[in-house]
Design a protein around this motif. Structure first.
Motif, PDB file in Angstrom:
ATOM      1  N   ALA A  70       0.826  -1.210   0.000  1.00 38.93           N
ATOM      2  CA  ALA A  70       0.000   0.000   0.000  1.00 38.93           C
ATOM      3  C   ALA A  70       0.856   1.254   0.000  1.00 38.93           C
ATOM      4  O   ALA A  70       1.980   1.271   0.524  1.00 38.93           O
ATOM      5  CB  ALA A  70      -0.916   0.000   1.224  1.00 38.93           C
ATOM      6  N   ARG A  71       0.299   2.327  -0.566  1.00 28.24           N
ATOM      7  CA  ARG A  71       0.923   3.654  -0.530  1.00 28.24           C
ATOM      8  C   ARG A  71      -0.027   4.558   0.226  1.00 28.24           C
ATOM      9  O   ARG A  71      -1.195   4.662  -0.126  1.00 28.24           O
ATOM     10  CB  ARG A  71       1.156   4.159  -1.959  1.00 28.24           C
ATOM     11  N   VAL A  72       0.482   5.173   1.288  1.00 29.82           N
ATOM     12  CA  VAL A  72      -0.400   5.894   2.200  1.00 29.82           C
ATOM     13  C   VAL A  72       0.011   7.365   2.331  1.00 29.82           C
ATOM     14  O   VAL A  72       1.189   7.706   2.289  1.00 29.82           O
ATOM     15  CB  VAL A  72      -0.424   5.231   3.598  1.00 29.82           C
ATOM     16  N   THR A  73      -0.999   8.200   2.493  1.00 26.03           N
ATOM     17  CA  THR A  73      -0.798   9.624   2.792  1.00 26.03           C
ATOM     18  C   THR A  73      -1.621   9.944   4.033  1.00 26.03           C
ATOM     19  O   THR A  73      -2.838   9.750   4.031  1.00 26.03           O
ATOM     20  CB  THR A  73      -1.284  10.521   1.628  1.00 26.03           C
ATOM     21  N   VAL A  74      -0.956  10.405   5.084  1.00 25.56           N
ATOM     22  CA  VAL A  74      -1.643  10.809   6.310  1.00 25.56           C
ATOM     23  C   VAL A  74      -1.782  12.322   6.305  1.00 25.56           C
ATOM     24  O   VAL A  74      -0.795  13.047   6.175  1.00 25.56           O
ATOM     25  CB  VAL A  74      -0.867  10.376   7.564  1.00 25.56           C
ATOM     26  N   VAL A  75      -3.007  12.803   6.433  1.00 26.30           N
ATOM     27  CA  VAL A  75      -3.283  14.243   6.487  1.00 26.30           C
ATOM     28  C   VAL A  75      -3.862  14.585   7.851  1.00 26.30           C
ATOM     29  O   VAL A  75      -4.831  13.958   8.299  1.00 26.30           O
ATOM     30  CB  VAL A  75      -4.266  14.678   5.386  1.00 26.30           C
ATOM     31  N   ASP A  76      -3.285  15.569   8.503  1.00 26.59           N
ATOM     32  CA  ASP A  76      -3.806  16.053   9.771  1.00 26.59           C
ATOM     33  C   ASP A  76      -3.229  17.445   9.994  1.00 26.59           C
ATOM     34  O   ASP A  76      -2.339  17.896   9.255  1.00 26.59           O
ATOM     35  CB  ASP A  76      -3.424  15.120  10.921  1.00 26.59           C
ATOM     36  N   GLU A 107       3.557   9.147   2.991  1.00 28.30           N
ATOM     37  CA  GLU A 107       3.667  10.611   3.020  1.00 28.30           C
ATOM     38  C   GLU A 107       2.876  11.192   4.176  1.00 28.30           C
ATOM     39  O   GLU A 107       1.782  10.726   4.502  1.00 28.30           O
ATOM     40  CB  GLU A 107       3.154  11.185   1.698  1.00 28.30           C
ATOM     41  N   ILE A 108       3.446  12.223   4.796  1.00 27.08           N
ATOM     42  CA  ILE A 108       2.833  12.927   5.919  1.00 27.08           C
ATOM     43  C   ILE A 108       2.547  14.352   5.464  1.00 27.08           C
ATOM     44  O   ILE A 108       3.464  15.047   5.008  1.00 27.08           O
ATOM     45  CB  ILE A 108       3.762  12.949   7.146  1.00 27.08           C
ATOM     46  N   VAL A 109       1.296  14.781   5.587  1.00 23.78           N
ATOM     47  CA  VAL A 109       0.895  16.099   5.094  1.00 23.78           C
ATOM     48  C   VAL A 109       0.193  16.869   6.212  1.00 23.78           C
ATOM     49  O   VAL A 109      -0.759  16.372   6.815  1.00 23.78           O
ATOM     50  CB  VAL A 109      -0.049  15.973   3.882  1.00 23.78           C
ATOM     51  N   ALA A 110       0.669  18.081   6.477  1.00 22.79           N
ATOM     52  CA  ALA A 110       0.003  18.966   7.435  1.00 22.79           C
ATOM     53  C   ALA A 110      -0.951  19.876   6.670  1.00 22.79           C
ATOM     54  O   ALA A 110      -0.531  20.610   5.771  1.00 22.79           O
ATOM     55  CB  ALA A 110       1.033  19.800   8.190  1.00 22.79           C
ATOM     56  N   ALA A 111      -2.223  19.812   7.000  1.00 23.70           N
ATOM     57  CA  ALA A 111      -3.227  20.631   6.306  1.00 23.70           C
ATOM     58  C   ALA A 111      -4.458  20.776   7.184  1.00 23.70           C
ATOM     59  O   ALA A 111      -4.763  19.902   8.003  1.00 23.70           O
ATOM     60  CB  ALA A 111      -3.593  20.003   4.962  1.00 23.70           C
TER      61      ALA A 111
END
Length: 267
Positions: A70-76, A107-111
């Motif tokens: 799996a390819r994951v992107t965490v947004v918080d 990937e970790i994304v701050a939004a």
């Protein structure tokens, strides 16, 4: 190079899970049910998953355990929870592991989901699945309705969205009150026995940890009054109607447990 939170990340992940399970005894089951839906729409077993309002990356960690490719992107938006997610998923972002900036496909994304610009921070626009759990009830109804449309735009055709949250059955108001009363009593008993930390106590431990304290101070600036608004928990029917309005082709109830439910929709 070891991530600076490596020594505490696993322990805080574990205590986060116990704290969350005090509120949601069937937490693992609801996540597994969402992952069943992901598996159904990605027959190659390598889903591209957006973990929305993903916190410490709980859904992503379980997705990777089930789908190693799996390819994951965490947004918080929460700096504490994102740092724990990063430590658990990627290790040191300065150390190339299969690619610069961390493990490729994690990937970790701050939004801020309260603003339409959150989609601009995403690395992709063709996710197989967007999953979220016990998080969107902090958004105002008018914003959540718009957010559903934004989620539709970042899913590929045939991709799945699932939201597990507090969604009482409007046909069972008295039974729901009784179920919630029993659940509250069980939770308070666990706190009293030391079986789990309360939400407030978990954050007190974070603030007391020298490695997490600076991030906790940043969090206090973002959430000066905790979340700054009251929880809004409409029945599942409201969510299904909003998802249809947002353009999803299929909508329905994927899971129910007491006063909680998971709605699902196909792009």
């Amino acid at each position: 190079m070891t991530h600076y939170l490596a020594e505490v990340a696993d322990a805080f992940q574990e205590s986060w899970d116990r704290q969350q399970e005090a509120y949601l005894p069937d937490r693992e089951h609801r996540i597994a049910t969402m992952l069943d839906a992901v598996e159904a729409v990605t027959p190659d077993g390598r889903p591209r998953l957006l973990d929305l309002a993903g916190g410490t990356g709980s859904i992503s960690l379980r997705a990777l355990a089930r789908f190693p490719g799996a390819r994951v992107t965490v947004v918080d938006q929460d700096p504490v929870l994102l740092a724990l997610a990063e430590a658990s998923l990627n290790g040191d972002p300065a150390s190339p592991v299969e690619g610069d900036g961390g493990v490729v496909g994690r990937e970790i994304v701050a939004a801020d989901l309260g603003r339409p610009s959150w989609t601009e921070a995403l690395p992709h626009r063709d996710y197989d699945a967007v999953l979220t759990a016990t998080a969107l009830h902090w958004l105002a109804p008018e914003r959540l309705a718009v957010l559903y449309g934004e989620i539709r735009q970042v899913l590929r055709a045939g991709g799945v969205f699932a939201n597990a949250d507090h969604m009482p059955d409007e046909g069972l108001p008295e039974l729901t009150k009784q179920l919630l009363g029993k659940a509250n009593a069980r939770r308070e008993a666990r706190y009293a026995a030391g079986a789990a930390l309360s939400w407030r106590d978990w954050w007190a431990r974070v603030a007391a940890d020298p490695r997490l304290a600076p991030l906790h101070a940043e969090r206090e600036k973002i959430y000066p009054a905790e979340h700054g608004s009251a929880e809004w928990t409409p029945p599942a029917g409201w969510h299904l109607a909003a998802l249809r309005t947002a353009g999803f082709t299929e909508t329905g109830l994927l899971w129910r447990g007491g006063a909680d439910a998971t709605v699902a929709a196909i792009a």
